[in-house]
Design a protein around this motif. Structure first.
Motif, PDB file in Angstrom:
ATOM      1  N   LEU A  16      46.053 114.084  53.781  1.00  0.00           N
ATOM      2  CA  LEU A  16      47.456 114.038  53.335  1.00  0.00           C
ATOM      3  C   LEU A  16      48.697 114.546  54.243  1.00  0.00           C
ATOM      4  N   ASN A  17      48.098 115.467  55.148  1.00  0.00           N
ATOM      5  CA  ASN A  17      49.195 115.838  56.372  1.00  0.00           C
ATOM      6  C   ASN A  17      49.314 114.896  57.373  1.00  0.00           C
ATOM      7  N   LEU A  18      47.987 114.392  57.560  1.00  0.00           N
ATOM      8  CA  LEU A  18      48.187 112.922  58.614  1.00  0.00           C
ATOM      9  C   LEU A  18      48.984 111.736  58.265  1.00  0.00           C
ATOM     10  N   LEU A  65      45.285 101.535  47.078  1.00  0.00           N
ATOM     11  CA  LEU A  65      45.722 101.920  45.769  1.00  0.00           C
ATOM     12  C   LEU A  65      45.124 100.910  44.999  1.00  0.00           C
ATOM     13  N   ALA A  66      45.352  99.538  45.045  1.00  0.00           N
ATOM     14  CA  ALA A  66      44.843  98.369  44.137  1.00  0.00           C
ATOM     15  C   ALA A  66      43.454  98.832  43.880  1.00  0.00           C
ATOM     16  N   PRO A  67      42.551  98.861  44.599  1.00  0.00           N
ATOM     17  CA  PRO A  67      40.966  99.258  44.133  1.00  0.00           C
ATOM     18  C   PRO A  67      40.746 100.443  43.484  1.00  0.00           C
ATOM     19  N   ASN A  68      41.559 101.425  43.653  1.00  0.00           N
ATOM     20  CA  ASN A  68      41.176 102.971  43.444  1.00  0.00           C
ATOM     21  C   ASN A  68      42.224 103.857  42.368  1.00  0.00           C
ATOM     22  N   VAL A  69      43.258 103.046  41.979  1.00  0.00           N
ATOM     23  CA  VAL A  69      44.248 103.840  41.070  1.00  0.00           C
ATOM     24  C   VAL A  69      44.391 102.812  40.004  1.00  0.00           C
ATOM     25  N   PRO A  70      43.703 103.112  38.969  1.00  0.00           N
ATOM     26  CA  PRO A  70      43.686 102.270  37.528  1.00  0.00           C
ATOM     27  C   PRO A  70      45.245 102.281  37.256  1.00  0.00           C
ATOM     28  N   VAL A 117      54.935 103.094  47.800  1.00  0.00           N
ATOM     29  CA  VAL A 117      53.630 103.115  47.995  1.00  0.00           C
ATOM     30  C   VAL A 117      53.175 104.721  48.471  1.00  0.00           C
ATOM     31  N   ASP A 118      54.172 105.311  49.170  1.00  0.00           N
ATOM     32  CA  ASP A 118      53.966 106.579  49.669  1.00  0.00           C
ATOM     33  C   ASP A 118      53.773 107.487  48.459  1.00  0.00           C
ATOM     34  N   HIS A 119      54.703 107.294  47.298  1.00  0.00           N
ATOM     35  CA  HIS A 119      54.571 108.263  46.209  1.00  0.00           C
ATOM     36  C   HIS A 119      53.039 108.186  45.621  1.00  0.00           C
ATOM     37  N   LEU A 124      47.475 109.843  44.908  1.00  0.00           N
ATOM     38  CA  LEU A 124      46.134 110.013  44.879  1.00  0.00           C
ATOM     39  C   LEU A 124      45.378 111.003  45.618  1.00  0.00           C
ATOM     40  N   LEU A 125      46.056 111.344  46.734  1.00  0.00           N
ATOM     41  CA  LEU A 125      45.271 112.178  47.816  1.00  0.00           C
ATOM     42  C   LEU A 125      45.524 113.717  47.148  1.00  0.00           C
TER      43      LEU A 125
END
Length: 424
Positions: A16-18, A65-70, A117-119, A124-125
């Protein structure tokens, strides 16, 4: 240390920091640009700054995001076509040579896309994702750092075509030193079997591994980069007019393109000037020459009675050198002269990417990753040459001794230069 399962939740705070650091750096790079600056494409090999800022965001949206966030809501369905680069498995895309035609969305909309996208990525992280997801985000961050460098090189090329020669950064002179550096010293290296390639600790692109053994003959390597002053001697001696110095394809290229100096050089009242990210500046004779192609680098080495190092030789010599140098973080955005000579090689990292004579081919046992990310490097392992060491527009945290950059032999809008080698 016990290996973590790819599906097991991990502490993702370092990732997340990176992520935050890299994304903020890109925003800072775009801040000095107008919407017009960020839209125009100066040549097919360069991309608009707006496209770089959007494409790197598309990578996170599409690959992470698309594959990992329902239930994730895509910002704009049309962006998949506009900002895909070369991922055939993802779908059709806008042709690369026509990226400058994307006048809409505006730069402001691209920044809104990045915020959207950042949000989602940060959420997610913060939700303790799997190791596989964290590694994919890290790949996206290093991918974005590549585009940060490309954004700067492409803006320089764009501004170099503008008759006003605008400066990306404060155009104050950087203090040209007209004194010549002392001749390069040559350090000897024994032949034998050496190990090169990434050892598995920390991040690396797939093309940097696997670590493997390679055989080298004894060689000697210059302790500094070739300078502008030395390149002026090459020009004055007819280097661009002597076909005996050039590879056949290189000679055909300079005739077709009418090359007679490095890219961006021109003469004013008997003095060479060059275009930089700080506007037009006198050429610093003691600074490393840059914006030269592999063809030019090879011809210069032949003229000098030496050769370019192989990438194995370069990595072997750099393996015990700290990866420190003149990177983008310094804010200079231009190569600088070598420091005083010491016991080891100078300028191995930063200033300019160093052409090697090695083609970009897979290492022994190399296997591309599965899925779309497998298209990242492996598909380009043909017709390219390896460059090493990073440049003055490379993020400092992005480079390491195993890093393999690659470009076709006629490319010279990158910050590319050379170091000489010879057989011992």
């Amino acid at each position: 240390m016990v290996a973590t399962s790819p599906s097991r939740s991990i502490d993702s705070s370092p990732t997340l920091n990176l992520y935050r650091t890299v994304r903020e750096a890109s925003r800072d790079l775009g801040a000095p640009l107008s919407d017009a600056d960020a839209t125009v494409q100066s040549m097919p090999d360069a991309s608009p700054a707006k496209w770089h800022l959007a494409h790197t965001t598309w990578f996170f949206e599409t690959m992470v995001l698309a594959p990992n966030v329902p239930g994730y809501r895509v910002f704009d369905e049309s962006f998949n076509f506009l900002f895909n680069s070369y991922y055939e498995t993802i779908g059709e895309r806008h042709p690369r040579p026509m990226r400058g035609m994307i006048t809409r969305p505006s730069l402001d909309t691209v920044f809104a896309y990045r915020d959207h996208v950042d949000h989602a990525v940060e959420a997610l992280l913060n939700d303790r994702p799997s190791q596989a997801v964290a590694e994919l985000v890290a790949l996206g961050c290093h991918h974005e750092q590549q585009h940060q460098e490309l954004l700067l090189t492409d803006i320089l090329h764009l501004f170099g075509q503008n008759p006003l020669r605008p400066a990306y950064k404060d155009p104050e002179p950087l203090g040209v030193d007209k004194a010549e550096l002392a001749p390069a010293r040559y350090r000897s290296y024994e032949g034998g079997i050496v190990e090169i390639g990434h050892d598995g600790e920390g991040f690396a692109f797939d093309s940097e591994g696997p670590r493997h053994c390679a055989l080298i003959e004894p060689f000697r390597l210059a302790d500094r980069l070739v300078t502008n002053g030395e390149w002026m001697e090459f020009i004055a001696d007819g280097g661009y007019r002597d076909p005996l110095l050039w590879l056949s394809a290189g000679w055909a290229t300079i005739l077709a393109q009418k090359w007679a100096t490095p890219l961006y050089w021109n003469e004013r009242d008997g003095e060479y000037w060059t275009m930089t990210l700080r506007g037009a500046q006198p050429v610093d004779r003691s600074a490393p020459v840059t914006h030269v192609s592999y063809f030019e680098a090879d011809a210069f080495a032949t003229w000098a009675g030496r050769r370019l190092p192989s990438e194995t030789e370069w990595e072997h010599a750099a393996s015990d050198v700290s990866p420190e140098g003149n990177f983008a973080d310094s804010g200079r955005l231009r190569p600088k002269p070598a420091s005083a000579a010491g016991d080891g090689p100078r300028q191995m990292f930063g200033d300019v990417w160093e052409w090697t004579r090695s083609p970009f081919t897979p290492y022994p046992r190399f296997k591309p990753a599965e899925g779309a990310v497998g298209e990242y490097n492996g598909k380009f392992m043909c017709g390219q040459f390896v460059l090493r060491g990073g440049s003055c527009v490379t993020p400092a945290s992005h480079i390491r001794s195993t890093y393999r950059n690659f470009f076709p032999p006629d490319a010279r809008w990158q910050f590319s230069g050379l170091r000489l080698a010879e057989d011992a």
